[in-house]
Design a protein around this motif. Structure first.
Motif, PDB file in Angstrom:
ATOM      1  N   ILE A 330       0.692   0.131  -9.181  1.00  0.00           N
ATOM      2  CA  ILE A 330       1.180  -0.903 -10.091  1.00  0.00           C
ATOM      3  C   ILE A 330       1.128  -0.350 -11.517  1.00  0.00           C
ATOM      4  CG2 ILE A 330       0.940  -3.310 -10.835  1.00  0.00           C
ATOM      5  CD1 ILE A 330      -0.925  -3.711  -8.386  1.00  0.00           C
ATOM      6  N   ILE A 331       2.249  -0.415 -12.209  1.00  0.00           N
ATOM      7  CA  ILE A 331       2.271   0.121 -13.577  1.00  0.00           C
ATOM      8  C   ILE A 331       2.503  -1.011 -14.576  1.00  0.00           C
ATOM      9  CG2 ILE A 331       3.050   2.409 -12.884  1.00  0.00           C
ATOM     10  CD1 ILE A 331       5.877   1.587 -13.924  1.00  0.00           C
ATOM     11  N   ASP A 332       2.190  -0.748 -15.839  1.00  0.00           N
ATOM     12  CA  ASP A 332       2.439  -1.767 -16.860  1.00  0.00           C
ATOM     13  C   ASP A 332       3.855  -1.610 -17.409  1.00  0.00           C
ATOM     14  OD1 ASP A 332       2.393   0.207 -18.866  1.00  0.00           O
ATOM     15  OD2 ASP A 332       0.260  -0.092 -19.272  1.00  0.00           O
ATOM     16  N   SER A 333       4.273  -2.589 -18.195  1.00  0.00           N
ATOM     17  CA  SER A 333       5.675  -2.586 -18.641  1.00  0.00           C
ATOM     18  C   SER A 333       5.973  -1.414 -19.581  1.00  0.00           C
ATOM     19  CB  SER A 333       6.028  -3.920 -19.294  1.00  0.00           C
ATOM     20  OG  SER A 333       5.178  -4.134 -20.388  1.00  0.00           O
ATOM     21  N   GLY A 334       4.933  -0.961 -20.320  1.00  0.00           N
ATOM     22  CA  GLY A 334       5.136   0.183 -21.214  1.00  0.00           C
ATOM     23  C   GLY A 334       5.486   1.425 -20.405  1.00  0.00           C
ATOM     24  N   ALA A 335       4.729   1.640 -19.330  1.00  0.00           N
ATOM     25  CA  ALA A 335       4.993   2.801 -18.474  1.00  0.00           C
ATOM     26  C   ALA A 335       6.370   2.674 -17.842  1.00  0.00           C
ATOM     27  CB  ALA A 335       3.913   2.902 -17.402  1.00  0.00           C
ATOM     28  N   HIS A 336       6.729   1.447 -17.473  1.00  0.00           N
ATOM     29  CA  HIS A 336       8.052   1.214 -16.876  1.00  0.00           C
ATOM     30  C   HIS A 336       9.151   1.633 -17.859  1.00  0.00           C
ATOM     31  CE1 HIS A 336      10.977  -1.880 -14.899  1.00  0.00           C
ATOM     32  NE2 HIS A 336      11.228  -0.647 -14.495  1.00  0.00           N
ATOM     33  N   HIS A 337       8.982   1.280 -19.121  1.00  0.00           N
ATOM     34  CA  HIS A 337       9.976   1.658 -20.139  1.00  0.00           C
ATOM     35  C   HIS A 337      10.046   3.176 -20.283  1.00  0.00           C
ATOM     36  CE1 HIS A 337      10.258  -2.564 -21.463  1.00  0.00           C
ATOM     37  NE2 HIS A 337      11.428  -2.163 -21.942  1.00  0.00           N
ATOM     38  N   VAL A 338       8.856   3.792 -20.373  1.00  0.00           N
ATOM     39  CA  VAL A 338       8.821   5.252 -20.578  1.00  0.00           C
ATOM     40  C   VAL A 338       9.457   5.968 -19.391  1.00  0.00           C
ATOM     41  CG1 VAL A 338       7.279   7.244 -20.795  1.00  0.00           C
ATOM     42  CG2 VAL A 338       6.815   5.167 -22.103  1.00  0.00           C
ATOM     43  N   LEU A 339       9.077   5.541 -18.168  1.00  0.00           N
ATOM     44  CA  LEU A 339       9.595   6.228 -16.969  1.00  0.00           C
ATOM     45  C   LEU A 339      11.100   6.056 -16.818  1.00  0.00           C
ATOM     46  CD1 LEU A 339       6.763   5.375 -14.421  1.00  0.00           C
ATOM     47  CD2 LEU A 339       7.404   7.656 -15.216  1.00  0.00           C
ATOM     48  N   SER A 340      11.639   5.032 -17.427  1.00  0.00           N
ATOM     49  CA  SER A 340      13.081   4.801 -17.313  1.00  0.00           C
ATOM     50  C   SER A 340      13.870   5.751 -18.201  1.00  0.00           C
ATOM     51  CB  SER A 340      13.419   3.357 -17.677  1.00  0.00           C
ATOM     52  OG  SER A 340      12.719   2.506 -16.824  1.00  0.00           O
ATOM     53  N   ARG A 341      13.158   6.442 -19.107  1.00  0.00           N
ATOM     54  CA  ARG A 341      13.864   7.402 -19.976  1.00  0.00           C
ATOM     55  C   ARG A 341      13.857   8.771 -19.311  1.00  0.00           C
ATOM     56  NH1 ARG A 341      10.194   6.083 -24.482  1.00  0.00           N
ATOM     57  NH2 ARG A 341      10.585   3.901 -24.870  1.00  0.00           N
ATOM     58  N   ARG A 342      14.954   9.480 -19.418  1.00  0.00           N
ATOM     59  CA  ARG A 342      15.071  10.801 -18.788  1.00  0.00           C
ATOM     60  C   ARG A 342      13.998  11.765 -19.276  1.00  0.00           C
ATOM     61  NH1 ARG A 342      19.177  12.804 -16.109  1.00  0.00           N
ATOM     62  NH2 ARG A 342      19.037  14.840 -17.065  1.00  0.00           N
ATOM     63  N   GLU A 343      13.640  11.641 -20.585  1.00  0.00           N
ATOM     64  CA  GLU A 343      12.681  12.591 -21.164  1.00  0.00           C
ATOM     65  C   GLU A 343      11.295  12.493 -20.503  1.00  0.00           C
ATOM     66  OE1 GLU A 343      15.111  10.426 -22.730  1.00  0.00           O
ATOM     67  OE2 GLU A 343      13.589   9.854 -24.201  1.00  0.00           O
ATOM     68  N   SER A 344      11.021  11.395 -19.827  1.00  0.00           N
ATOM     69  CA  SER A 344       9.690  11.239 -19.217  1.00  0.00           C
ATOM     70  C   SER A 344       9.497  12.247 -18.090  1.00  0.00           C
ATOM     71  CB  SER A 344       9.531   9.831 -18.647  1.00  0.00           C
ATOM     72  OG  SER A 344      10.317   9.701 -17.486  1.00  0.00           O
ATOM     73  N   GLY A 345      10.610  12.783 -17.571  1.00  0.00           N
ATOM     74  CA  GLY A 345      10.510  13.738 -16.472  1.00  0.00           C
ATOM     75  C   GLY A 345      10.016  13.082 -15.184  1.00  0.00           C
ATOM     76  N   GLY A 346       9.983  11.741 -15.150  1.00  0.00           N
ATOM     77  CA  GLY A 346       9.542  11.050 -13.936  1.00  0.00           C
ATOM     78  C   GLY A 346       8.061  11.251 -13.643  1.00  0.00           C
ATOM     79  N   ARG A 347       7.242  11.395 -14.715  1.00  0.00           N
ATOM     80  CA  ARG A 347       5.808  11.647 -14.521  1.00  0.00           C
ATOM     81  C   ARG A 347       4.980  10.517 -15.124  1.00  0.00           C
ATOM     82  NH1 ARG A 347       6.455  17.822 -16.275  1.00  0.00           N
ATOM     83  NH2 ARG A 347       7.236  16.719 -18.085  1.00  0.00           N
ATOM     84  N   LEU A 348       4.029  10.044 -14.362  1.00  0.00           N
ATOM     85  CA  LEU A 348       3.234   8.881 -14.769  1.00  0.00           C
ATOM     86  C   LEU A 348       1.823   9.291 -15.142  1.00  0.00           C
ATOM     87  CD1 LEU A 348       2.803   5.707 -14.852  1.00  0.00           C
ATOM     88  CD2 LEU A 348       2.177   5.895 -12.436  1.00  0.00           C
ATOM     89  N   LEU A 349       1.381   8.845 -16.324  1.00  0.00           N
ATOM     90  CA  LEU A 349      -0.003   9.081 -16.754  1.00  0.00           C
ATOM     91  C   LEU A 349      -0.890   7.937 -16.271  1.00  0.00           C
ATOM     92  CD1 LEU A 349       0.824  10.122 -20.432  1.00  0.00           C
ATOM     93  CD2 LEU A 349      -0.165  11.634 -18.689  1.00  0.00           C
TER      94      LEU A 349
END
Ligand SMILES: N[C@@H](CCC(=O)OP(=O)(O)O)C(=O)O
Length: 511
Positions: A330-349
């Motif tokens: 389960i992720i928070d909405s901030g992580a959801h926003h970040v992961l939706s950007r290509r620059e995130s590289g699809g990696r979750l902290l």
């Protein structure tokens, strides 16, 4: 010698549903349709194209062999009929293709077969070898051994995953209607055929998908939309057309070869084409744009779903469509926003993690989920409904339960609502036995035995927004949730990666 004049040799997947293979009531094979498909495939082969056929019909042919009126209700009944029918089905195809001197091969798959990366790559290599030998692989789900966790479920999905595996140029879904309609064309005279779909989520709101589908098959229009979603994301142009006119496939390929749109520049991807396919820059954007000075070709009736300009990389496609997720993060909405950007590289902290559901080992696929607020939107709340604030490291000892509940590994693929405590005093032997029994599904071993905190989450409050591959097991991610990544090695004793989940594909962007 490849005899291509108009256009280029392509890799083509053709999927034929049960209703196009056997008669709905007598279950007799529809020989004229099957022969027309065989002639079409052999003609495409003679033009230099590589063709894979995904054929349903094992259960239908089994029904005819056993003189039964309808599909059995029980799983074992269906599996027995598939075992009876599959042999006859492949014999029928071999006979028809044999008349024209075309060798075929039978490929039976379950999701479990390709959910391990090595086995997946082996299957890809087998396809590659068969195609380079000039053979037509005929694919079906291995129904006899498929149970829900390892099932593709329907052959539309299987054909889309196959197209993605072999980097096909086209996926043709042959069915009993000649395309996607705004409503059921058999009942509604005002039903309008949709010619080109550029956004599947937008088209879902415009069409009715519930009314189509036969009593024998498992698919229908909804599974075709799901298949189109998977295939187009992998860069495969997807076409729905009538199985009564399989020869329209040439007309459609010619049509799009002639009416190619303006080239779209895409960055090179690590995809290694199986065929001498058209350049990745020659993606079709819209069927209405013509660059050719030649006369406009007649457009055979069909619906075309445009392929993604930037296809999902093979590893991401494998993670999001092929693997059965073993749990959820389960992720928070901030992580959801970040992961939706290509620059995130699809990696979750870890800082963006609110909680974990289910037991999984590192390396397994997980769902990425967000929590819905009571008003239907999403919020950065913790799994228990309280506002989320990242715990400080010195708080960890007090925030962790001293006696975590031990959950049986039989819940590897389910959410917390179905997790049954193994035993309060849970002996590791019992758990090890459970893990051994389950090993074929995932990568969990005795060493990965995990202790999972019980997270009280109502499943209906969760929305899956994507999938990824876990770098740590569920217990470890639970321990580091909300923390800055610099604390990972302190809490876990090691940190192979600063990211807790990688290769994430977000399919539902934030509102
Ligand atoms: N694997 C099953 C078919 C499952 C299936 O998806 O059928 P359909 O909806 O007709 O494409 C069989 O061979 O009978």
């Amino acid at each position: 010698m490849v005899k291509i004049r108009n256009g280029h040799p392509c890799t083509i997947v053709i999927k034929l549903g049960t209703s196009s293979i056997v008669h709905e009531t007598t279950h007799q094979p529809l020989l004229s349709t099957l022969s027309a498909v065989v002639e079409t495939v052999v003609h495409l082969r003679s033009q230099g194209h590589k063709v894979v056929l995904v054929s349903s019909g094992a259960i239908g042919v089994g029904l005819q062999r056993m003189d039964m009126a309808s599909r059995p209700k029980s799983l074992s009944g269906k599996q027995a009929l598939a075992a009876i029918g599959q042999g006859r089905l492949i014999a029928l195809w071999d006979n028809l293709f044999g008349q024209l001197g075309q060798p075929i091969a039978q490929v039976l798959l379950t999701r479990g077969d390709i959910s391990d990366r090595t086995r997946y790559l082996n299957a890809v290599n087998t396809f590659k070898e068969l195609l380079s030998m000039g053979v037509v692989p005929i694919v079906n789900e291995n129904d006899t051994v498929s149970v829900s966790e390892i099932k593709f479920g329907d052959n539309d999905t299987l054909s889309a995953i196959t197209s993605s595996m072999i980097h096909a140029d086209y996926l043709f879904l042959l069915t009993d209607v000649d395309g996607l309609y705004t409503s059921n064309p058999r009942k509604d005279p005002t039903a309008r055929q949709i010619e080109v779909v550029t956004s599947i989520s937008a088209i879902r709101k415009e069409v009715s998908t519930t009314t189509l589908g036969s009593s024998l098959g498992t698919g229908g229009m909804e599974t075709k939309l799901i298949a189109a979603e998977i295939a187009t994301a992998a860069g495969v142009i997807t076409i729905i057309l009538s199985s009564k006119h399989p020869d329209n496939i040439y007309g459609i390929i010619q049509y799009y070869n002639r009416h190619l749109p303006k080239p779209v520049s895409v960055p090179p991807t690590p995809r290694e084409p199986l065929s001498g396919r058209t350049s990745p820059t020659m993606r079709i954007e819209s069927a209405n744009v013509s660059r050719s000075p030649s006369p406009i070709l007649t457009r055979p009736p069909h619906t075309m779903f445009t392929a993604a300009n930037v296809p999902m990389r093979d590893l991401k496609s494998w993670t999001s469509h092929t693997l059965f997720p073993s749990g959820s993060v389960i992720i928070d909405s901030g992580a959801h926003h970040v992961l939706s950007r290509r620059e995130s590289g699809g990696r979750l902290l870890a800082a963006g993690v609110l909680g974990v559901i289910g037991a999984f080992a590192s390396g397994q696929a997980v769902r990425i989920v967000i929590q819905r607020k009571p008003d239907g939107s999403t919020s950065p709340q913790d799994a228990d409904g309280t506002e989320h604030t990242a715990p400080r490291l010195d708080e960890l000892a007090t925030t962790r339960p001293t006696t975590p509940t031990l959950f049986a590994a039989s819940s590897l693929s389910s959410s917390v609502t179905s997790l049954e405590p193994l035993t309060r005093s849970g002996s590791s032997t019992d758990l090890a036995e459970n893990m051994t029994a389950l090993k074929p599904l995932g990568h969990a071993t005795e060493d990965d035995v995990v202790l999972v905190e019980k997270t009280e989450v109502d499943e209906s409050d969760l929305v899956e927004v994507g999938r990824g591959l876990a770098n740590y097991n569920s217990a470890q991610i639970t321990r580091v949730k909300g923390l800055n990544s610099t604390y990972l090695s302190q809490v876990l004793g090691y940190a192979d990666s600063e990211y807790v989940v990688e290769n994430i594909t977000i399919r539902v962007p934030p509102l």
